[in-house]
Design a protein around this motif. Structure first.
Motif, PDB file in Angstrom:
ATOM      1  N   VAL A   1      78.861  88.918 -59.453  1.00 11.38           N
ATOM      2  CA  VAL A   1      78.442  88.195 -58.258  1.00 11.38           C
ATOM      3  C   VAL A   1      77.936  89.191 -57.223  1.00 11.38           C
ATOM      4  CG1 VAL A   1      79.212  86.741 -56.345  1.00 11.38           C
ATOM      5  CG2 VAL A   1      80.103  86.343 -58.659  1.00 11.38           C
TER       6      VAL A   1
ATOM      7  N   GLU B   1      73.310  88.110 -62.774  1.00 11.99           N
ATOM      8  CA  GLU B   1      74.219  87.918 -61.642  1.00 11.99           C
ATOM      9  C   GLU B   1      73.998  86.567 -60.966  1.00 11.99           C
ATOM     10  OE1 GLU B   1      74.940  92.542 -60.264  1.00 11.99           O
ATOM     11  OE2 GLU B   1      73.803  91.216 -58.969  1.00 11.99           O
ATOM     12  N   ILE B   2      75.028  86.099 -60.282  1.00 11.60           N
ATOM     13  CA  ILE B   2      74.945  84.922 -59.427  1.00 11.60           C
ATOM     14  C   ILE B   2      75.024  85.390 -57.979  1.00 11.60           C
ATOM     15  CG2 ILE B   2      76.049  82.771 -58.716  1.00 11.60           C
ATOM     16  CD1 ILE B   2      77.095  82.433 -61.520  1.00 11.60           C
TER      17      ILE B   2
ATOM     18  N   CYS C   1      83.951  82.607 -61.874  1.00 17.83           N
ATOM     19  CA  CYS C   1      83.123  83.748 -62.291  1.00 17.83           C
ATOM     20  C   CYS C   1      83.986  84.863 -62.865  1.00 17.83           C
ATOM     21  CB  CYS C   1      82.308  84.266 -61.105  1.00 17.83           C
ATOM     22  SG  CYS C   1      80.985  83.158 -60.594  1.00 17.83           S
TER      23      CYS C   1
ATOM     24  N   LEU D   1      84.656  82.149 -57.127  1.00 21.82           N
ATOM     25  CA  LEU D   1      84.967  83.496 -57.622  1.00 21.82           C
ATOM     26  C   LEU D   1      85.980  83.455 -58.759  1.00 21.82           C
ATOM     27  CD1 LEU D   1      85.064  85.636 -54.357  1.00 21.82           C
ATOM     28  CD2 LEU D   1      83.266  85.521 -56.086  1.00 21.82           C
TER      29      LEU D   1
ATOM     30  N   THR E   1      77.055  89.226 -53.125  1.00 19.55           N
ATOM     31  CA  THR E   1      77.192  88.468 -51.883  1.00 19.55           C
ATOM     32  C   THR E   1      76.047  88.796 -50.936  1.00 19.55           C
ATOM     33  OG1 THR E   1      79.587  88.624 -52.147  1.00 19.55           O
ATOM     34  CG2 THR E   1      78.772  87.874 -50.028  1.00 19.55           C
TER      35      THR E   1
ATOM     36  N   LEU F   1      76.000  84.843 -54.186  1.00 18.34           N
ATOM     37  CA  LEU F   1      76.893  84.096 -53.307  1.00 18.34           C
ATOM     38  C   LEU F   1      76.328  84.220 -51.900  1.00 18.34           C
ATOM     39  CD1 LEU F   1      79.488  82.568 -52.555  1.00 18.34           C
ATOM     40  CD2 LEU F   1      80.673  84.781 -52.523  1.00 18.34           C
TER      41      LEU F   1
END
Length: 270
Positions: free
Chosen positions: A86, A105-106, A79, A76, A88, A108
């Motif tokens: 991100v 976006e990534i 990022c 985090l 989640t 998590l």
């Protein structure tokens, strides 16, 4: 209305959808974590961009699968510095598409943070990572003659982190309350990687602001819950279930009132 389960940062200008900023953050993540922790391209399974509705969206630019709070913190922080948003994910059992990634976006994924660290029957508390499925936690404490009272239909796939982030109620809420009533302490990672260590194990705690309640029910928008201290209770010796057919809602309310009076503390669901 869809409620975003993501940290939102101001957009970064790039020449195309996967411009230099996403490429840089991916390279940096790969230099720190192994290939099983950071997934990209064809390694990203459809489950990371498909939910219970069964309608997939475009894959995220990467999937991060941490094993520890320290991993989450490092991820985090990077990022945050790169201004990459991100989302989640837990068990992906929600029906409002809140954990579906959007462009750039990534993801998590908390799926590998699935350790049940301690069952303290004397104190009536279990300490667990938040990627643990609800049913597995229930089964583990049952081995010691205890129960974790939160229970819902998705128990086999929903995770403790998802239960906390949505403040799940479930089937026994009438006796044991919502998830927030079962949380004694939380360890949380903020968007900039700061770790809040609030994993207290005690019911009686008057040390000031109850910070853990800021994160229960906020769907991951204020921080990522990585570990939790949760209340557990001695399992009942027996269970009785009755099916009642009533002609109107006023009689339903009357039956509820009667059950509360006659069954008192033994009354757990309705």
């Amino acid at each position: 209305r869809r409620r975003r389960n993501a940290f939102a940062f101001p957009p970064v200008s790039t020449e195309n959808g996967a411009g230099p900023v996403p490429a840089a953050i991916i390279d940096e993540l790969r230099s720190i974590f192994d290939s099983t922790t950071v997934l990209t391209g064809s390694d990203i399974d459809a489950r990371y961009h498909t939910d219970m509705a069964g309608v997939p969206v475009a894959p995220p630019i990467a999937v991060m699968r941490p094993r520890s709070t320290e991993d989450v913190s490092t991820f985090l922080r990077l990022c945050h510095l790169a201004r990459v948003p991100v989302t989640t994910q837990g068990g992906m059992t929600g029906l409002v598409r809140a954990t579906m990634p959007q462009a750039g976006e990534i993801v998590l994924s908390m799926e590998r943070m699935n350790a049940i660290e301690e069952v303290d029957t004397g104190g009536g508390v279990v300490i667990t990572q938040t990627g643990v499925p609800l049913q597995r936690l229930q089964e583990r404490v049952a081995e010691d003659g205890f129960m974790f009272p939160l229970d819902l239909g998705a128990r086999g796939s929903c995770t403790i982190g998802g239960n906390i982030s949505t403040n799940a109620g479930g089937n026994r809420v009438i006796r044991y309350g919502m998830t927030r009533d079962l949380v004694l302490g939380l360890e949380v990672v903020l968007a900039d990687g700061t770790v809040l260590k609030g994993l207290r194990k005690y019911i009686k705690n008057n040390t000031g602001l109850d910070l853990k309640q800021m994160f229960v029910g906020t769907e991951g928008t204020l921080g990522v819950v990585t570990r939790a201290a949760l209340r557990i209770f001695p399992a009942p010796a027996e269970r009785q279930v009755a099916l009642c057919a009533l002609s109107d809602f006023s009689k339903v309310r009357a039956l509820l009132s009667l059950a509360r009076q006659r069954l008192a503390g033994d009354f757990s669901g309705f």
